[in-house]
Design a protein around this motif. Structure first.
Motif, mmCIF file in Angstrom:
data_model
loop_
_atom_site.group_PDB
_atom_site.id
_atom_site.type_symbol
_atom_site.label_atom_id
_atom_site.label_comp_id
_atom_site.label_asym_id
_atom_site.label_seq_id
_atom_site.Cartn_x
_atom_site.Cartn_y
_atom_site.Cartn_z
ATOM 1 N N GLY A 33 -3.353 13.111 -8.114
ATOM 2 C CA GLY A 33 -3.964 12.175 -7.170
ATOM 3 C C GLY A 33 -4.781 11.089 -7.846
ATOM 4 O O GLY A 33 -4.939 9.991 -7.303
ATOM 5 N N ALA A 34 -5.301 11.370 -9.030
ATOM 6 C CA ALA A 34 -6.093 10.370 -9.748
ATOM 7 C C ALA A 34 -5.261 9.131 -10.074
ATOM 8 O O ALA A 34 -5.814 8.034 -10.228
ATOM 9 C CB ALA A 34 -6.670 10.975 -11.023
ATOM 10 N N TYR A 35 -3.949 9.280 -10.159
ATOM 11 C CA TYR A 35 -3.077 8.138 -10.430
ATOM 12 C C TYR A 35 -3.271 7.061 -9.358
ATOM 13 O O TYR A 35 -3.417 5.883 -9.670
ATOM 14 C CB TYR A 35 -1.620 8.605 -10.495
ATOM 15 N N CYS A 36 -3.294 7.470 -8.097
ATOM 16 C CA CYS A 36 -3.475 6.502 -7.001
ATOM 17 C C CYS A 36 -4.863 5.886 -7.033
ATOM 18 O O CYS A 36 -5.013 4.694 -6.749
ATOM 19 C CB CYS A 36 -3.222 7.179 -5.657
ATOM 20 N N LEU A 37 -5.878 6.664 -7.380
ATOM 21 C CA LEU A 37 -7.226 6.113 -7.454
ATOM 22 C C LEU A 37 -7.304 5.035 -8.533
ATOM 23 O O LEU A 37 -7.972 4.012 -8.347
ATOM 24 C CB LEU A 37 -8.247 7.216 -7.714
ATOM 25 N N GLY A 38 -6.611 5.227 -9.636
ATOM 26 C CA GLY A 38 -6.556 4.198 -10.666
ATOM 27 C C GLY A 38 -5.895 2.926 -10.164
ATOM 28 O O GLY A 38 -6.337 1.816 -10.488
ATOM 29 N N PHE A 66 -5.412 12.489 0.551
ATOM 30 C CA PHE A 66 -4.117 12.652 -0.101
ATOM 31 C C PHE A 66 -3.174 13.225 0.945
ATOM 32 O O PHE A 66 -3.284 14.381 1.335
ATOM 33 C CB PHE A 66 -4.243 13.569 -1.323
ATOM 34 N N LEU A 67 -2.268 12.386 1.435
ATOM 35 C CA LEU A 67 -1.456 12.721 2.609
ATOM 36 C C LEU A 67 -0.038 13.168 2.281
ATOM 37 O O LEU A 67 0.655 13.678 3.154
ATOM 38 C CB LEU A 67 -1.409 11.501 3.540
ATOM 39 N N GLY A 68 0.404 12.937 1.051
ATOM 40 C CA GLY A 68 1.757 13.306 0.671
ATOM 41 C C GLY A 68 1.916 13.198 -0.829
ATOM 42 O O GLY A 68 1.044 12.662 -1.519
ATOM 43 N N ALA A 111 18.428 6.761 -6.629
ATOM 44 C CA ALA A 111 17.199 6.467 -5.893
ATOM 45 C C ALA A 111 17.559 5.705 -4.634
ATOM 46 O O ALA A 111 18.675 5.192 -4.506
ATOM 47 C CB ALA A 111 16.242 5.649 -6.757
ATOM 48 N N GLU A 112 16.608 5.630 -3.708
ATOM 49 C CA GLU A 112 16.856 4.916 -2.459
ATOM 50 C C GLU A 112 15.605 4.184 -2.000
ATOM 51 O O GLU A 112 14.482 4.589 -2.315
ATOM 52 C CB GLU A 112 17.306 5.877 -1.367
ATOM 53 N N VAL A 113 15.835 3.111 -1.264
ATOM 54 C CA VAL A 113 14.755 2.426 -0.568
ATOM 55 C C VAL A 113 14.517 3.209 0.720
ATOM 56 O O VAL A 113 15.458 3.485 1.462
ATOM 57 C CB VAL A 113 15.136 0.963 -0.249
ATOM 58 N N LEU A 114 13.265 3.579 0.969
ATOM 59 C CA LEU A 114 12.969 4.342 2.176
ATOM 60 C C LEU A 114 12.941 3.411 3.387
ATOM 61 O O LEU A 114 12.314 2.338 3.338
ATOM 62 C CB LEU A 114 11.625 5.059 2.031
ATOM 63 N N PRO A 115 13.607 3.791 4.482
ATOM 64 C CA PRO A 115 13.614 2.926 5.668
ATOM 65 C C PRO A 115 12.213 2.763 6.256
ATOM 66 O O PRO A 115 11.879 1.709 6.787
ATOM 67 C CB PRO A 115 14.550 3.637 6.641
ATOM 68 N N ASP A 116 11.406 3.802 6.151
ATOM 69 C CA ASP A 116 10.011 3.773 6.601
ATOM 70 C C ASP A 116 9.140 4.242 5.448
ATOM 71 O O ASP A 116 9.183 5.426 5.094
ATOM 72 C CB ASP A 116 9.805 4.678 7.819
ATOM 73 N N PRO A 117 8.385 3.338 4.834
ATOM 74 C CA PRO A 117 7.527 3.756 3.716
ATOM 75 C C PRO A 117 6.626 4.921 4.112
ATOM 76 O O PRO A 117 6.187 5.027 5.268
ATOM 77 C CB PRO A 117 6.706 2.505 3.412
ATOM 78 N N LEU A 118 6.356 5.786 3.147
ATOM 79 C CA LEU A 118 5.512 6.955 3.371
ATOM 80 C C LEU A 118 4.099 6.657 2.898
ATOM 81 O O LEU A 118 3.889 6.344 1.724
ATOM 82 C CB LEU A 118 6.042 8.156 2.584
ATOM 83 N N VAL A 119 3.115 6.761 3.794
ATOM 84 C CA VAL A 119 1.720 6.609 3.386
ATOM 85 C C VAL A 119 1.307 7.917 2.717
ATOM 86 O O VAL A 119 1.339 8.975 3.342
ATOM 87 C CB VAL A 119 0.803 6.308 4.586
ATOM 88 N N VAL A 120 0.946 7.831 1.427
ATOM 89 C CA VAL A 120 0.645 9.052 0.677
ATOM 90 C C VAL A 120 -0.825 9.188 0.300
ATOM 91 O O VAL A 120 -1.295 10.302 0.061
ATOM 92 C CB VAL A 120 1.533 9.184 -0.585
ATOM 93 N N THR A 121 -1.560 8.086 0.244
ATOM 94 C CA THR A 121 -2.992 8.152 -0.078
ATOM 95 C C THR A 121 -3.706 7.006 0.622
ATOM 96 O O THR A 121 -3.199 5.883 0.659
ATOM 97 C CB THR A 121 -3.232 8.027 -1.601
ATOM 98 N N THR A 122 -4.891 7.312 1.179
ATOM 99 C CA THR A 122 -5.747 6.278 1.751
ATOM 100 C C THR A 122 -7.175 6.520 1.266
ATOM 101 O O THR A 122 -7.534 7.641 0.873
ATOM 102 C CB THR A 122 -5.742 6.293 3.298
ATOM 103 N N ALA A 123 -7.970 5.477 1.291
ATOM 104 C CA ALA A 123 -9.379 5.612 0.907
ATOM 105 C C ALA A 123 -10.137 4.374 1.355
ATOM 106 O O ALA A 123 -9.538 3.344 1.693
ATOM 107 C CB ALA A 123 -9.515 5.764 -0.607
#
Length: 133
Positions: A33-38, A66-68, A111-123
């Motif tokens: 999760g620290a990757y997203c914080l960076g 951390f949602l996903g 790999a694929e482009v996601l039709p609906d992006p996934l929200v995985v982290t918020t702050a």
């Protein structure tokens, strides 16, 4: 007397980043999760440069969620939006979305482009910038 909204409020910065396999730390090619914080720090730096002509300093995070999972091979879209402007502080809402994801079930490099992006982290974060000269 009503207070006018600061024109910096609502400013949004967007970064995109491929997550290299060298950043995977856990089974299933998971990234910590620290990757997203960076990444939030990188977005905050650009926001401070745009709003105040200074890189600013990160003071705090609040309400980190951390949602996903984030996996090596993902393409992430990282956004930051200024939601409050103080004399020296700026409050920013952040989000990380997975917009592309690897498909190792198809083949190693698929790999694929996601039709609906996934929200995985918020702050929400607070940065400080130098006061007026």
């Amino acid at each position: 007397m009503s207070q006018e909204q600061d024109p910096r409020t609502g400013l949004t910065v967007v970064h995109r980043r491929y997550v290299p396999y060298a950043h995977a730390h856990y089974a299933g090619d998971l990234v910590d999760g620290a990757y997203c914080l960076g990444l939030f720090g990188d977005v905050a730096t650009e926001l401070c440069i745009r709003t105040d002509g200074d890189e600013g300093l990160f003071a705090s995070y609040s309400d980190v969620q951390f949602l996903g999972p984030v996996r090596a091979g993902d393409v992430l879209e990282v956004t930051g939006t200024v939601v409050r402007v103080g004399r020296r502080s700026r409050e920013i809402d952040f989000a990380v979305r997975v917009v592309c994801r690897g498909r190792p079930d198809v083949r190693e490099s698929a790999a694929e482009v996601l039709p609906d992006p996934l929200v995985v982290t918020t702050a929400r974060g607070t940065v400080v910038v130098p006061g007026p000269a």
